[in-house]
Design a protein around this motif. Structure first.
Motif, PDB file in Angstrom:
ATOM      1  N   THR A  46     -11.662   4.948   4.963  1.00  0.00           N
ATOM      2  CA  THR A  46     -10.894   3.661   4.643  1.00  0.00           C
ATOM      3  C   THR A  46     -11.949   2.733   4.528  1.00  0.00           C
ATOM      4  O   THR A  46     -12.933   2.714   5.113  1.00  0.00           O
ATOM      5  CB  THR A  46      -9.967   3.371   5.884  1.00  0.00           C
ATOM      6  OG1 THR A  46      -8.986   4.367   6.137  1.00  0.00           O
ATOM      7  CG2 THR A  46      -9.274   1.983   5.712  1.00  0.00           C
ATOM      8  N   GLU A  47     -11.508   1.995   3.272  1.00  0.00           N
ATOM      9  CA  GLU A  47     -12.723   0.903   2.868  1.00  0.00           C
ATOM     10  C   GLU A  47     -12.493   0.056   4.083  1.00  0.00           C
ATOM     11  O   GLU A  47     -11.678  -0.456   4.723  1.00  0.00           O
ATOM     12  CB  GLU A  47     -12.184   0.087   1.706  1.00  0.00           C
ATOM     13  CG  GLU A  47     -12.190   1.038   0.349  1.00  0.00           C
ATOM     14  CD  GLU A  47     -13.619   0.977  -0.110  1.00  0.00           C
ATOM     15  OE1 GLU A  47     -14.573   0.496   0.365  1.00  0.00           O
ATOM     16  OE2 GLU A  47     -13.797   2.342  -1.088  1.00  0.00           O
TER      17      GLU A  47
ATOM     18  N   ARG B   4     -12.794  -3.152   4.391  1.00  0.00           N
ATOM     19  CA  ARG B   4     -11.774  -4.468   4.461  1.00  0.00           C
ATOM     20  C   ARG B   4     -10.484  -3.982   4.650  1.00  0.00           C
ATOM     21  O   ARG B   4      -9.561  -4.751   4.864  1.00  0.00           O
ATOM     22  CB  ARG B   4     -12.104  -5.108   3.174  1.00  0.00           C
ATOM     23  CG  ARG B   4     -11.552  -4.660   1.867  1.00  0.00           C
ATOM     24  CD  ARG B   4     -11.971  -5.777   0.652  1.00  0.00           C
ATOM     25  NE  ARG B   4     -11.638  -5.018  -0.397  1.00  0.00           N
ATOM     26  CZ  ARG B   4     -10.506  -5.621  -1.190  1.00  0.00           C
ATOM     27  NH1 ARG B   4      -9.798  -6.415  -0.776  1.00  0.00           N
ATOM     28  NH2 ARG B   4     -10.324  -4.902  -2.270  1.00  0.00           N
ATOM     29  N   PHE B   5     -10.149  -2.867   4.568  1.00  0.00           N
ATOM     30  CA  PHE B   5      -8.624  -2.240   4.937  1.00  0.00           C
ATOM     31  C   PHE B   5      -8.489  -1.558   6.165  1.00  0.00           C
ATOM     32  O   PHE B   5      -7.348  -0.901   6.416  1.00  0.00           O
ATOM     33  CB  PHE B   5      -8.071  -1.372   3.847  1.00  0.00           C
ATOM     34  CG  PHE B   5      -8.063  -2.247   2.227  1.00  0.00           C
ATOM     35  CD1 PHE B   5      -6.888  -2.645   2.094  1.00  0.00           C
ATOM     36  CD2 PHE B   5      -8.889  -2.244   1.375  1.00  0.00           C
ATOM     37  CE1 PHE B   5      -6.374  -3.344   1.065  1.00  0.00           C
ATOM     38  CE2 PHE B   5      -8.671  -3.153   0.336  1.00  0.00           C
ATOM     39  CZ  PHE B   5      -7.540  -3.677  -0.007  1.00  0.00           C
ATOM     40  N   ARG B   6      -9.633  -1.465   7.005  1.00  0.00           N
ATOM     41  CA  ARG B   6      -9.322  -0.791   8.164  1.00  0.00           C
ATOM     42  C   ARG B   6      -8.681  -1.544   9.172  1.00  0.00           C
ATOM     43  O   ARG B   6      -8.676  -2.898   9.289  1.00  0.00           O
ATOM     44  CB  ARG B   6     -10.912  -0.719   8.853  1.00  0.00           C
ATOM     45  CG  ARG B   6     -11.407   0.323   7.978  1.00  0.00           C
ATOM     46  CD  ARG B   6     -13.062   0.687   8.518  1.00  0.00           C
ATOM     47  NE  ARG B   6     -13.509   1.685   7.610  1.00  0.00           N
ATOM     48  CZ  ARG B   6     -14.781   1.722   7.685  1.00  0.00           C
ATOM     49  NH1 ARG B   6     -15.795   1.242   8.354  1.00  0.00           N
ATOM     50  NH2 ARG B   6     -15.485   2.506   6.591  1.00  0.00           N
TER      51      ARG B   6
ATOM     52  N   VAL C  86      -5.895   0.110  -6.825  1.00  0.00           N
ATOM     53  CA  VAL C  86      -7.315   0.615  -6.224  1.00  0.00           C
ATOM     54  C   VAL C  86      -6.946   1.442  -5.030  1.00  0.00           C
ATOM     55  O   VAL C  86      -6.259   1.135  -4.069  1.00  0.00           O
ATOM     56  CB  VAL C  86      -8.045  -0.848  -5.704  1.00  0.00           C
ATOM     57  CG1 VAL C  86      -9.328  -0.405  -4.958  1.00  0.00           C
ATOM     58  CG2 VAL C  86      -8.191  -1.625  -6.835  1.00  0.00           C
TER      59      VAL C  86
ATOM     60  N   ILE D 124       0.613  -1.160   0.205  1.00  0.00           N
ATOM     61  CA  ILE D 124      -0.222  -0.079   0.026  1.00  0.00           C
ATOM     62  C   ILE D 124       1.101   1.415   0.023  1.00  0.00           C
ATOM     63  O   ILE D 124       1.798   1.459   0.847  1.00  0.00           O
ATOM     64  CB  ILE D 124      -1.089  -0.067   1.402  1.00  0.00           C
ATOM     65  CG1 ILE D 124      -1.823  -1.431   1.086  1.00  0.00           C
ATOM     66  CG2 ILE D 124      -1.751   1.403   1.131  1.00  0.00           C
ATOM     67  CD1 ILE D 124      -3.004  -1.376   2.225  1.00  0.00           C
TER      68      ILE D 124
ATOM     69  N   VAL E  20      -7.898   2.532  -1.371  1.00  0.00           N
ATOM     70  CA  VAL E  20      -8.541   2.229  -0.440  1.00  0.00           C
ATOM     71  C   VAL E  20      -8.589   3.156   0.652  1.00  0.00           C
ATOM     72  O   VAL E  20      -9.411   2.670   1.809  1.00  0.00           O
ATOM     73  CB  VAL E  20      -7.900   0.764   0.101  1.00  0.00           C
ATOM     74  CG1 VAL E  20      -7.801  -0.360  -0.992  1.00  0.00           C
ATOM     75  CG2 VAL E  20      -6.573   0.895   0.468  1.00  0.00           C
ATOM     76  N   ALA E  21      -8.117   4.030   0.637  1.00  0.00           N
ATOM     77  CA  ALA E  21      -8.104   5.043   1.754  1.00  0.00           C
ATOM     78  C   ALA E  21      -7.895   6.540   1.298  1.00  0.00           C
ATOM     79  O   ALA E  21      -7.369   6.520   0.211  1.00  0.00           O
ATOM     80  CB  ALA E  21      -7.199   4.908   2.913  1.00  0.00           C
TER      81      ALA E  21
ATOM     82  N   LEU F  16     -14.109   8.057  -2.725  1.00  0.00           N
ATOM     83  CA  LEU F  16     -13.751   8.035  -1.201  1.00  0.00           C
ATOM     84  C   LEU F  16     -14.694   8.723  -0.133  1.00  0.00           C
ATOM     85  O   LEU F  16     -15.092   8.399   0.778  1.00  0.00           O
ATOM     86  CB  LEU F  16     -12.373   8.388  -1.145  1.00  0.00           C
ATOM     87  CG  LEU F  16     -11.179   7.459  -1.539  1.00  0.00           C
ATOM     88  CD1 LEU F  16      -9.952   7.857  -1.713  1.00  0.00           C
ATOM     89  CD2 LEU F  16     -11.392   5.917  -0.917  1.00  0.00           C
TER      90      LEU F  16
ATOM     91  N   TRP G 162      -3.166   3.593  -1.597  1.00  0.00           N
ATOM     92  CA  TRP G 162      -3.373   2.734  -2.826  1.00  0.00           C
ATOM     93  C   TRP G 162      -2.985   1.204  -2.720  1.00  0.00           C
ATOM     94  O   TRP G 162      -1.744   1.097  -2.251  1.00  0.00           O
ATOM     95  CB  TRP G 162      -2.647   3.268  -4.204  1.00  0.00           C
ATOM     96  CG  TRP G 162      -3.021   4.441  -4.788  1.00  0.00           C
ATOM     97  CD1 TRP G 162      -2.877   5.885  -4.301  1.00  0.00           C
ATOM     98  CD2 TRP G 162      -4.177   4.801  -5.835  1.00  0.00           C
ATOM     99  NE1 TRP G 162      -3.506   6.724  -4.831  1.00  0.00           N
ATOM    100  CE2 TRP G 162      -4.327   6.118  -5.850  1.00  0.00           C
ATOM    101  CE3 TRP G 162      -4.949   3.930  -6.638  1.00  0.00           C
ATOM    102  CZ2 TRP G 162      -5.237   6.713  -6.683  1.00  0.00           C
ATOM    103  CZ3 TRP G 162      -5.829   4.422  -7.618  1.00  0.00           C
ATOM    104  CH2 TRP G 162      -6.039   6.079  -7.410  1.00  0.00           C
ATOM    105  N   ALA G 163      -3.650   0.221  -3.010  1.00  0.00           N
ATOM    106  CA  ALA G 163      -3.224  -1.144  -2.957  1.00  0.00           C
ATOM    107  C   ALA G 163      -3.511  -1.473  -4.393  1.00  0.00           C
ATOM    108  O   ALA G 163      -4.500  -1.844  -5.184  1.00  0.00           O
ATOM    109  CB  ALA G 163      -4.385  -1.831  -1.903  1.00  0.00           C
TER     110      ALA G 163
END
Length: 155
Positions: A97-98, A100-102, A66, A4, A68-69, A20, A62-63
């Protein structure tokens, strides 16, 4: 799992910033789908020129490909006051933050990126409106509570 990376958003990342911000409102339970659709259109129209002028500065984690936050700075014009000649002051907003990434420190990383950017630009303070869910995070990062009030004005 992809590494990330947090980076400053560009004008080309407009749709990422819109998505976001929408995720933030969905997560907080603000509005319904139709009002969030309208907010997306309104925000897109509002933020595009501010991104181009450098008055709005976004950061995204970015992951891979994508986002993600994210977090953003809006440089708000403020009136002169004792000890302040007037001008722009950074306001932190759209921290999200999405789900699943928290729990991976991504909000912390994007906020720290925004704080570092402001410090590098010579700003001495920042403000924000903290949701109840974010208050502990901001306190850990050195933010302190100030007092704001509001009133709903009838049409």
């Amino acid at each position: 799992m992809a590494r990330i990376v947090v980076r400053q958003a560009s004008v080309d990342d407009l749709e990422v910033l819109v998505a976001l911000r929408r995720g933030m409102f969905e997560s907080m339970g603000v509005g319904d789908a139709a009002s969030r659709d309208q907010q997306d259109r309104d925000f897109r129209r509002w933020v595009r020129p501010r991104l181009r002028r450098g008055e709005y500065v976004g950061f995204a984690a970015w992951a891979g490909e994508v986002a993600v936050a994210g977090a953003a700075i809006w440089l708000c014009e403020r009136q002169p006051a004792p000890g302040f000649a007037g001008g722009r002051l950074p306001y932190l907003l759209s921290v999200y933050t999405e789900p699943r990434f928290r729990g991976r420190g991504l909000a912390t990383r994007t906020i720290k990126a925004a704080m570092a950017w402001c410090r590098d630009q010579g700003y001495r303070s920042m403000t924000l409106h903290a949701s109840p869910a974010g208050r502990r995070l901001y306190a850990r990062l050195g933010w302190e509570r100030t007092w704001q009030m509001r009133v709903e004005l009838s049409p």
